[in-house]
Design a protein around this motif. Structure first.
Motif, PDB file in Angstrom:
ATOM      1  N   PHE A  27       0.873  -1.160   0.000  1.00 19.92           N
ATOM      2  CA  PHE A  27       0.000   0.000   0.000  1.00 19.92           C
ATOM      3  C   PHE A  27       0.915   1.216   0.000  1.00 19.92           C
ATOM      4  N   ALA A  28       0.839   2.022  -1.053  1.00 24.53           N
ATOM      5  CA  ALA A  28       1.641   3.238  -1.159  1.00 24.53           C
ATOM      6  C   ALA A  28       0.732   4.447  -0.976  1.00 24.53           C
ATOM      7  N   LYS A  29       1.081   5.307  -0.034  1.00 29.77           N
ATOM      8  CA  LYS A  29       0.251   6.482   0.248  1.00 29.77           C
ATOM      9  C   LYS A  29       0.383   7.495  -0.881  1.00 29.77           C
ATOM     10  N   THR A  30      -0.777   7.960  -1.332  1.00 27.97           N
ATOM     11  CA  THR A  30      -0.826   8.966  -2.387  1.00 27.97           C
ATOM     12  C   THR A  30      -2.035   9.856  -2.149  1.00 27.97           C
ATOM     13  N   HIS A  31      -2.029  11.022  -2.731  1.00 28.33           N
ATOM     14  CA  HIS A  31      -3.171  11.937  -2.581  1.00 28.33           C
ATOM     15  C   HIS A  31      -4.246  11.641  -3.612  1.00 28.33           C
ATOM     16  N   THR A  32      -3.859  11.048  -4.739  1.00 22.98           N
ATOM     17  CA  THR A  32      -4.802  10.761  -5.813  1.00 22.98           C
ATOM     18  C   THR A  32      -4.869   9.265  -6.047  1.00 22.98           C
ATOM     19  N   VAL A  33      -6.069   8.723  -5.975  1.00 22.91           N
ATOM     20  CA  VAL A  33      -6.296   7.304  -6.240  1.00 22.91           C
ATOM     21  C   VAL A  33      -7.166   7.204  -7.481  1.00 22.91           C
ATOM     22  N   MET A  34      -6.763   6.355  -8.428  1.00 27.75           N
ATOM     23  CA  MET A  34      -7.524   6.161  -9.657  1.00 27.75           C
ATOM     24  C   MET A  34      -7.899   4.680  -9.753  1.00 27.75           C
ATOM     25  N   PRO A  35      -8.937   4.266  -9.025  1.00 32.47           N
ATOM     26  CA  PRO A  35      -9.241   2.839  -8.922  1.00 32.47           C
ATOM     27  C   PRO A  35      -9.945   2.223 -10.126  1.00 32.47           C
ATOM     28  N   LYS A  36     -10.476   2.997 -11.021  1.00 29.34           N
ATOM     29  CA  LYS A  36     -11.257   2.442 -12.131  1.00 29.34           C
ATOM     30  C   LYS A  36     -10.383   2.166 -13.349  1.00 29.34           C
ATOM     31  N   GLY A  37     -10.718   1.088 -14.066  1.00 26.48           N
ATOM     32  CA  GLY A  37     -10.113   0.837 -15.358  1.00 26.48           C
ATOM     33  C   GLY A  37      -8.856  -0.006 -15.374  1.00 26.48           C
ATOM     34  N   GLY A  38      -8.374  -0.449 -14.222  1.00 33.82           N
ATOM     35  CA  GLY A  38      -7.177  -1.267 -14.196  1.00 33.82           C
ATOM     36  C   GLY A  38      -7.520  -2.743 -14.192  1.00 33.82           C
ATOM     37  N   PRO A  39      -6.524  -3.593 -14.017  1.00 36.37           N
ATOM     38  CA  PRO A  39      -6.773  -5.024 -13.951  1.00 36.37           C
ATOM     39  C   PRO A  39      -7.666  -5.374 -12.757  1.00 36.37           C
ATOM     40  N   LEU A  40      -8.419  -6.449 -12.894  1.00 34.49           N
ATOM     41  CA  LEU A  40      -9.248  -6.936 -11.801  1.00 34.49           C
ATOM     42  C   LEU A  40      -8.434  -7.946 -11.002  1.00 34.49           C
ATOM     43  N   VAL A  41      -8.131  -7.634  -9.758  1.00 35.69           N
ATOM     44  CA  VAL A  41      -7.437  -8.549  -8.861  1.00 35.69           C
ATOM     45  C   VAL A  41      -8.498  -9.491  -8.294  1.00 35.69           C
ATOM     46  N   ILE A  42      -8.230 -10.794  -8.371  1.00 39.12           N
ATOM     47  CA  ILE A  42      -9.191 -11.787  -7.897  1.00 39.12           C
ATOM     48  C   ILE A  42      -8.526 -12.652  -6.830  1.00 39.12           C
ATOM     49  N   LEU A  43      -9.165 -12.713  -5.660  1.00 41.04           N
ATOM     50  CA  LEU A  43      -8.691 -13.509  -4.535  1.00 41.04           C
ATOM     51  C   LEU A  43      -9.422 -14.850  -4.525  1.00 41.04           C
ATOM     52  N   TYR A  44      -8.857 -15.840  -3.872  1.00 34.11           N
ATOM     53  CA  TYR A  44      -9.509 -17.142  -3.728  1.00 34.11           C
ATOM     54  C   TYR A  44      -9.916 -17.345  -2.272  1.00 34.11           C
ATOM     55  N   CYS A  45     -11.128 -17.838  -2.045  1.00 32.51           N
ATOM     56  CA  CYS A  45     -11.594 -18.228  -0.714  1.00 32.51           C
ATOM     57  C   CYS A  45     -12.406 -19.508  -0.863  1.00 32.51           C
ATOM     58  N   SER A  46     -12.124 -20.491  -0.032  1.00 25.04           N
ATOM     59  CA  SER A  46     -12.849 -21.762  -0.123  1.00 25.04           C
ATOM     60  C   SER A  46     -14.308 -21.629   0.286  1.00 25.04           C
ATOM     61  N   ASP A  47     -14.629 -20.704   1.202  1.00 22.46           N
ATOM     62  CA  ASP A  47     -15.995 -20.484   1.651  1.00 22.46           C
ATOM     63  C   ASP A  47     -16.436 -19.096   1.181  1.00 22.46           C
ATOM     64  N   LEU A  48     -17.081 -19.057   0.024  1.00 22.28           N
ATOM     65  CA  LEU A  48     -17.427 -17.801  -0.611  1.00 22.28           C
ATOM     66  C   LEU A  48     -18.416 -16.980   0.213  1.00 22.28           C
ATOM     67  N   GLU A  49     -19.415 -17.625   0.785  1.00 22.23           N
ATOM     68  CA  GLU A  49     -20.408 -16.904   1.584  1.00 22.23           C
ATOM     69  C   GLU A  49     -19.766 -16.259   2.816  1.00 22.23           C
ATOM     70  N   ALA A  50     -18.854 -16.972   3.469  1.00 23.20           N
ATOM     71  CA  ALA A  50     -18.160 -16.407   4.631  1.00 23.20           C
ATOM     72  C   ALA A  50     -17.281 -15.236   4.216  1.00 23.20           C
ATOM     73  N   ALA A  51     -16.637 -15.341   3.060  1.00 22.47           N
ATOM     74  CA  ALA A  51     -15.797 -14.250   2.567  1.00 22.47           C
ATOM     75  C   ALA A  51     -16.642 -13.011   2.280  1.00 22.47           C
ATOM     76  N   LEU A  52     -17.802 -13.199   1.648  1.00 25.14           N
ATOM     77  CA  LEU A  52     -18.691 -12.079   1.361  1.00 25.14           C
ATOM     78  C   LEU A  52     -19.125 -11.402   2.655  1.00 25.14           C
ATOM     79  N   SER A  53     -19.460 -12.186   3.654  1.00 28.05           N
ATOM     80  CA  SER A  53     -19.869 -11.643   4.946  1.00 28.05           C
ATOM     81  C   SER A  53     -18.737 -10.837   5.590  1.00 28.05           C
ATOM     82  N   ARG A  54     -17.504 -11.361   5.549  1.00 29.60           N
ATOM     83  CA  ARG A  54     -16.360 -10.650   6.134  1.00 29.60           C
ATOM     84  C   ARG A  54     -16.085  -9.336   5.401  1.00 29.60           C
ATOM     85  N   VAL A  55     -16.209  -9.359   4.066  1.00 30.63           N
ATOM     86  CA  VAL A  55     -15.992  -8.142   3.278  1.00 30.63           C
ATOM     87  C   VAL A  55     -17.007  -7.074   3.678  1.00 30.63           C
ATOM     88  N   GLU A  56     -18.275  -7.450   3.781  1.00 31.97           N
ATOM     89  CA  GLU A  56     -19.306  -6.482   4.176  1.00 31.97           C
ATOM     90  C   GLU A  56     -19.070  -5.975   5.596  1.00 31.97           C
TER      91      GLU A  56
END
Length: 118
Positions: A54-83
């Motif tokens: 994580f590099a600190k910056t004043h401007t973040v441009m989150p749209k339009g880049g590659p989609l980073v995809i994580l793996y979790c064996s329990d998808l429902e639990a991962a969704l709950s933790r993210v929320e």
């Protein structure tokens, strides 16, 4: 020195963020990542397999880049933790050939995916 077998492989992922502490809190809560601070403007994270930063910056441009995809064996639990950690679900769980996944927006506005086997 890079690890053996690392040639031509993704080695490191870096996110520009406005708030390193907020990023650490979110990814620590949602995915149990570990962190190593390198001063006030940079923090390395580890997910147990891959490292990044994580590099600190004043401007973040989150749209339009590659989609980073994580793996979790329990998808429902991962969704709950993210929320619970403060992420916003941008695409609910859906099927795709070979598995299931969902997308979320992190506190900096980056969209990532999480997938699991079918």
């Amino acid at each position: 020195m890079a690890a053996e077998g690392a040639d031509r492989k993704i080695d490191y992922i870096e996110f520009n963020v406005r708030d390193i502490e907020r990023a650490k809190q979110f990814y620590g809560e949602a995915f149990a990542w570990s962190f190593k601070d390198y001063g006030p403007d940079y923090c390395e994270f580890g997910d147990g397999r891959l490292t990044g930063g994580f590099a600190k910056t004043h401007t973040v441009m989150p749209k339009g880049g590659p989609l980073v995809i994580l793996y979790c064996s329990d998808l429902e639990a991962a969704l709950s933790r993210v929320e619970k950690a403060g992420g916003q679900i941008s695409r609910p769980i859906f099927d795709f050939p070979g598995g299931r996944r969902f997308h979320f927006i992190d506190p900096e506005g980056y969209e990532l995916g999480v997938w699991s086997n079918a």
